[in-house]
Design a protein around this motif. Structure first.
Motif, PDB file in Angstrom:
ATOM      1  N   THR A  34     -48.175  46.694   3.467  1.00 20.71           N
ATOM      2  CA  THR A  34     -48.610  46.882   2.086  1.00 20.71           C
ATOM      3  C   THR A  34     -47.441  46.951   1.099  1.00 20.71           C
ATOM      4  OG1 THR A  34     -50.027  48.291   0.735  1.00 20.71           O
ATOM      5  CG2 THR A  34     -48.618  49.399   2.306  1.00 20.71           C
ATOM      6  N   LEU A  35     -47.749  46.901  -0.179  1.00 19.74           N
ATOM      7  CA  LEU A  35     -46.727  47.007  -1.222  1.00 19.74           C
ATOM      8  C   LEU A  35     -45.977  48.332  -1.089  1.00 19.74           C
ATOM      9  CD1 LEU A  35     -45.867  45.386  -3.820  1.00 19.74           C
ATOM     10  CD2 LEU A  35     -47.299  46.977  -5.085  1.00 19.74           C
ATOM     11  N   GLY A  36     -44.666  48.265  -1.094  1.00 21.81           N
ATOM     12  CA  GLY A  36     -43.857  49.476  -0.998  1.00 21.81           C
ATOM     13  C   GLY A  36     -43.652  49.974   0.414  1.00 21.81           C
ATOM     14  N   ALA A  37     -44.097  49.210   1.393  1.00 20.36           N
ATOM     15  CA  ALA A  37     -43.978  49.673   2.781  1.00 20.36           C
ATOM     16  C   ALA A  37     -42.550  49.555   3.304  1.00 20.36           C
ATOM     17  CB  ALA A  37     -44.938  48.889   3.674  1.00 20.36           C
ATOM     18  N   GLY A  38     -41.753  48.665   2.732  1.00 22.84           N
ATOM     19  CA  GLY A  38     -40.354  48.568   3.157  1.00 22.84           C
ATOM     20  C   GLY A  38     -39.894  47.175   3.569  1.00 22.84           C
ATOM     21  N   LYS A  39     -40.659  46.152   3.244  1.00 27.01           N
ATOM     22  CA  LYS A  39     -40.315  44.786   3.667  1.00 27.01           C
ATOM     23  C   LYS A  39     -39.001  44.311   3.030  1.00 27.01           C
ATOM     24  CE  LYS A  39     -44.317  43.236   2.122  1.00 27.01           C
ATOM     25  NZ  LYS A  39     -44.870  44.531   1.648  1.00 27.01           N
ATOM     26  N   THR A  40     -38.861  44.547   1.741  1.00 25.29           N
ATOM     27  CA  THR A  40     -37.629  44.112   1.067  1.00 25.29           C
ATOM     28  C   THR A  40     -36.443  44.978   1.505  1.00 25.29           C
ATOM     29  OG1 THR A  40     -38.878  43.276  -0.828  1.00 25.29           O
ATOM     30  CG2 THR A  40     -36.542  43.723  -1.185  1.00 25.29           C
ATOM     31  N   GLU A 108     -41.909  37.654   3.399  1.00 22.31           N
ATOM     32  CA  GLU A 108     -42.762  38.809   3.128  1.00 22.31           C
ATOM     33  C   GLU A 108     -44.175  38.301   2.837  1.00 22.31           C
ATOM     34  OE1 GLU A 108     -41.251  41.819   0.450  1.00 22.31           O
ATOM     35  OE2 GLU A 108     -39.192  41.145   0.748  1.00 22.31           O
ATOM     36  N   TRP A 109     -45.183  39.023   3.258  1.00 23.11           N
ATOM     37  CA  TRP A 109     -46.582  38.636   3.093  1.00 23.11           C
ATOM     38  C   TRP A 109     -46.862  37.273   3.743  1.00 23.11           C
ATOM     39  CZ3 TRP A 109     -49.409  42.503   1.072  1.00 23.11           C
ATOM     40  CH2 TRP A 109     -48.801  43.367   0.143  1.00 23.11           C
ATOM     41  N   GLY A 110     -46.212  36.997   4.852  1.00 21.66           N
ATOM     42  CA  GLY A 110     -46.342  35.664   5.443  1.00 21.66           C
ATOM     43  C   GLY A 110     -47.538  35.508   6.366  1.00 21.66           C
ATOM     44  N   GLU A 111     -48.172  36.626   6.710  1.00 22.38           N
ATOM     45  CA  GLU A 111     -49.257  36.598   7.687  1.00 22.38           C
ATOM     46  C   GLU A 111     -50.385  35.654   7.262  1.00 22.38           C
ATOM     47  OE1 GLU A 111     -50.966  40.457   8.355  1.00 22.38           O
ATOM     48  OE2 GLU A 111     -51.282  40.013  10.473  1.00 22.38           O
TER      49      GLU A 111
END
Ligand code: ADP
Ligand code: MG
Length: 176
Positions: A34-40, A108-111
């Protein structure tokens, strides 16, 4: 599947620094959560570990950014935010195919969007335990549950390395 707990953003970066040691040109990595989960934040650590030019920031409005490796041998990091991408056409515009071989491509968000790019890939999930997936605050340090799943032949050969990364992980910098 390997599971890691990090207690703050710095530990998430350190985990990524350690994973970067296993990476090579041609690798595809999907970051899901989710947004803010730590991907970046995680991608920033990959950038440090891969020793790339420039700083990794959120590519949300740019969609894709290429960071060259500092040395000639090191692969470049292609950092993509696929949040706004929903069709194959959009994806083709990015032309990830042409850079895939000589880069580490992180999406990110590639799923559900970029799996077809490569049968060999890592899928890394970011969860915020016990907050119903909603981070308390974007800045505050909280635990994350980070899971790594490896697919395909390219990772078959690196299973042992992933295994020892997981065994050696105690959070933070202690074993860097
Ligand atoms: P995403 O790219 O998934 O939207 P970001 O990496 O941009 O998420 O943001 C994560 C935010 O959560 C940052 O502000 C970071 O400081 C904070 N944070 C708190 N605890 C952690 C943790 N354990 N791992 C990663 N980020 C964390
Ligand atoms: Mg992000």
């Amino acid at each position: 599947m390997w599971t890691f707990i990090t207690n703050d953003a710095e530990q998430t970066r350190q985990l990524a620094v350690q994973l970067a040691a296993l990476l090579e040109a041609g690798d595809l990595i999907l970051l899901n959560g989710t947004l803010g989960a730590g991907k970046t934040t995680f991608t920033q650590g990959l950038g440090v570990g891969l020793d790339i030019e420039g700083r990794v920031t959120s590519p949300t409005f740019i969609i894709s950014r290429v960071h060259q490796g500092k040395s000639a041998e090191s692969p470049s990091l292609v950092h993509v935010d696929a949040y706004r991408i929903d069709g194959l056409d959009d994806l083709e515009t990015l032309d990830l195919d042409s850079s895939l071989e000589e880069s580490v491509t992180v999406v990110e968000w590639g799923e559900g969007k970029v799996e077809a790019l490569s049968p060999s890939r890592l899928e890394i999930g970011f969860e915020v335990p016990s907050y119903d997936e909603i981070p308390q605050s974007e800045q505050e340090d909280e635990p994350r549950r980070i899971t790594i799943e490896a697919f395909g032949q390219a990772w078959q050969d690196r299973q042992n390395q992933l295994e020892s990364l997981c065994r050696g992980w105690s959070g933070g910098k202690s074993n860097v």
